[in-house]
Design an enzyme around this catalytic site. Structure first.
Site, PDB file in Angstrom:
ATOM      1  N   ARG A 128     -43.689 -10.526  12.866  1.00 33.28           N
ATOM      2  CA  ARG A 128     -43.175 -11.864  13.178  1.00 33.28           C
ATOM      3  C   ARG A 128     -42.656 -12.625  11.959  1.00 33.28           C
ATOM      4  O   ARG A 128     -41.573 -13.217  12.011  1.00 33.28           O
ATOM      5  CB  ARG A 128     -44.269 -12.690  13.871  1.00 33.28           C
ATOM      6  CG  ARG A 128     -44.688 -12.137  15.226  1.00 33.28           C
ATOM      7  CD  ARG A 128     -45.696 -13.049  15.902  1.00 33.28           C
ATOM      8  NE  ARG A 128     -46.097 -12.549  17.213  1.00 33.28           N
ATOM      9  CZ  ARG A 128     -46.940 -13.184  18.022  1.00 33.28           C
ATOM     10  NH1 ARG A 128     -47.490 -14.335  17.648  1.00 33.28           N
ATOM     11  NH2 ARG A 128     -47.241 -12.665  19.199  1.00 33.28           N
ATOM     12  N   ASP A 200     -46.205 -18.558  14.573  1.00 30.47           N
ATOM     13  CA  ASP A 200     -45.337 -17.558  13.948  1.00 30.47           C
ATOM     14  C   ASP A 200     -44.310 -16.966  14.909  1.00 30.47           C
ATOM     15  O   ASP A 200     -43.560 -16.056  14.535  1.00 30.47           O
ATOM     16  CB  ASP A 200     -46.175 -16.438  13.314  1.00 30.47           C
ATOM     17  CG  ASP A 200     -47.145 -15.803  14.293  1.00 30.47           C
ATOM     18  OD1 ASP A 200     -47.030 -16.067  15.511  1.00 30.47           O
ATOM     19  OD2 ASP A 200     -48.033 -15.050  13.853  1.00 30.47           O
ATOM     20  N   ASP A 201     -44.256 -17.477  16.141  1.00 28.56           N
ATOM     21  CA  ASP A 201     -43.197 -17.061  17.069  1.00 28.56           C
ATOM     22  C   ASP A 201     -42.264 -18.229  17.389  1.00 28.56           C
ATOM     23  O   ASP A 201     -41.602 -18.234  18.429  1.00 28.56           O
ATOM     24  CB  ASP A 201     -43.785 -16.472  18.356  1.00 28.56           C
ATOM     25  CG  ASP A 201     -44.683 -17.453  19.095  1.00 28.56           C
ATOM     26  OD1 ASP A 201     -44.942 -18.553  18.557  1.00 28.56           O
ATOM     27  OD2 ASP A 201     -45.124 -17.129  20.219  1.00 28.56           O
ATOM     28  N   ASP A 289     -55.256 -27.008  19.187  1.00 27.34           N
ATOM     29  CA  ASP A 289     -54.267 -27.987  19.634  1.00 27.34           C
ATOM     30  C   ASP A 289     -54.876 -28.996  20.604  1.00 27.34           C
ATOM     31  O   ASP A 289     -54.502 -30.179  20.600  1.00 27.34           O
ATOM     32  CB  ASP A 289     -53.042 -27.304  20.247  1.00 27.34           C
ATOM     33  CG  ASP A 289     -53.389 -26.274  21.314  1.00 27.34           C
ATOM     34  OD1 ASP A 289     -54.588 -26.070  21.597  1.00 27.34           O
ATOM     35  OD2 ASP A 289     -52.450 -25.653  21.870  1.00 27.34           O
ATOM     36  N   HIS A 313     -43.290 -20.191  24.462  1.00 29.19           N
ATOM     37  CA  HIS A 313     -43.058 -19.049  25.347  1.00 29.19           C
ATOM     38  C   HIS A 313     -43.707 -19.253  26.712  1.00 29.19           C
ATOM     39  O   HIS A 313     -43.552 -18.410  27.608  1.00 29.19           O
ATOM     40  CB  HIS A 313     -43.596 -17.763  24.706  1.00 29.19           C
ATOM     41  CG  HIS A 313     -45.090 -17.772  24.530  1.00 29.19           C
ATOM     42  ND1 HIS A 313     -45.709 -18.322  23.425  1.00 29.19           N
ATOM     43  CD2 HIS A 313     -46.083 -17.319  25.334  1.00 29.19           C
ATOM     44  CE1 HIS A 313     -47.018 -18.186  23.550  1.00 29.19           C
ATOM     45  NE2 HIS A 313     -47.276 -17.582  24.699  1.00 29.19           N
TER      46      HIS A 313
END
Length: 378
Positions: A128, A200-201, A289, A313
């Site tokens: 990634r 990291d995406d 989060d 995503h």
């Protein structure tokens, strides 16, 4: 008869003369002094019968002003000017909007004012991070900090901003909260104006990010991102060893990225600095989060500004219009409903060569990139 009429006329004249004398000698009604005129004017601005000013009135006067003694007309105008100034926002600062879209700039912002934290793990450094360094990080290395759980010489050669968190590599709420705690502390130490967390995406469009953040003063309480739920999350807050209570709040999903102003981050200190973030996360037993949302919304009472410019995503990325890609702050890729999930863009690369579509997006935003085909059609 003539004598009688003459006497009546004489009496009428004498009566009229006496009435005139009484009017002339009587005290005239007092002329309102400037102070009284000022008080009346202020009362009229505040509304009839001392009522509250109409909602949204820009000339609304602080009730405290009405109780002050006005000694001169100049003081009245001074108070009125001050009241109007206090009712208006500072120059260049617009009232907060809830849609999370850019507004007129509130302050000048440069890349060095923003701290971007990228959370990753050792096993994804090649899969990634290499893609991110090839695309968006390549232009913004100085403001991007990589938070990981394992040493990597190859990564260290790409950037000097690698932070070893000493956290577990497991994808557990404890490990995630451990990394977020390190991110928070490093941001506070940096002295920068804005903290932005991404995974990291994520692809970060810095131009759109700066445009959005510049809409809000960094000294105010700003928490902006995109929730993954359509309602506040319900949690159980542990007050003591044997006592709990329900709590609900909105939170911005870390998979889409979120940003926090320095003004708000400093207020989070009692629950986030040092080892406090980990203990706060244990109070609700939810991931990092969610813990951010708990601190900001439930404990500090600051509402999340929901923005449709952040993407994870967990949503259908095919629905992001190609014509609006340049406006989006973050993008992502992955799987959605068991199907490949990425933004739809033609670009110079095939889906097989660019499954995340990050390379195509990058060439769309930065066509001057050396490895981007010059004849690319989007």
């Amino acid at each position: 008869m003539l004598q009688r009429c003459g006497r009546r006329l004489l009496l009428a004249l004498v009566g009229a003369l006496l009435a005139c004398l009484l009017v002339l000698t009587a005290d005239p009604p007092p002329t309102p002094m400037p102070a009284e005129r000022g008080r009346r004017a202020l009362r009229s601005l505040a509304g009839s019968s001392g009522g509250a000013p109409a909602s949204g009135s820009r000339a609304a006067v602080d009730p405290g002003v009405l109780t002050r003694e006005v000694h001169s007309l100049s003081e009245y105008f001074s108070l009125l000017t001050r009241a109007r100034r206090d009712a208006d926002p500072p120059p260049g600062v617009a009232s907060r909007q809830g849609d999370g879209h850019p507004r007129p700039p509130a302050e000048v912002l440069s890349p060095r004012d923003v701290f971007i934290a990228v959370k990753t793990t050792r096993k994804f450094h090649r899969a990634r991070l290499d893609l991110l360094f090839e695309t968006w990080i390549s232009r913004h290395k100085e403001m991007t900090f990589i938070f990981t759980d394992g040493e990597d010489e190859a990564l260290a050669k790409l950037t000097g901003n690698v932070v070893l968190t000493n956290c577990s590599s497991a994808h557990s709420r404890q490990a995630l909260s451990c990394k977020m705690a390190v991110e928070y502390d490093r941001f506070i130490e940096s002295g920068k104006k804005w903290f932005c967390h991404v995974d990291d995406d994520n692809y970060v469009n810095l131009r759109a990010l700066l445009r959005l953040l510049a809409s809000y003063p960094h000294t105010q309480d700003v928490y902006i991102g995109k929730p993954s739920l359509d309602r506040p999350i319900q949690a159980t807050e542990r007050i003591s060893e044997h006592k709990v209570r329900p709590v609900h709040f909105w939170f911005a999903t870390g998979g889409a990225g979120f940003c926090i102003s320095r003004g708000l981050a400093l207020k989070m200190g009692p629950w986030a600095s040092g080892g406090h973030f980990m203990s706060t996360a244990e109070r609700i037993r939810l991931p990092d989060d969610c813990t951010i949302g708990y601190i900001v919304e439930a404990l500090l009472g600051v509402p999340l500004i929901r923005s449709g410019l952040f993407h994870s995503h967990l949503e259908n990325l095919q629905q992001v219009p190609t014509t609006e890609l340049h406006e989006q702050v973050t993008l992502s890729y992955g799987m959605f409903e068991n199907k490949r999930n990425a933004v739809h863009i033609k670009g110079p690369f095939s889906v097989e060569a660019d499954p995340s579509r990050f390379r195509s997006v990058h060439c769309h935003l930065y066509p001057d990139t050396p490895w981007c085909p010059r004849s690319a059609i989007f």
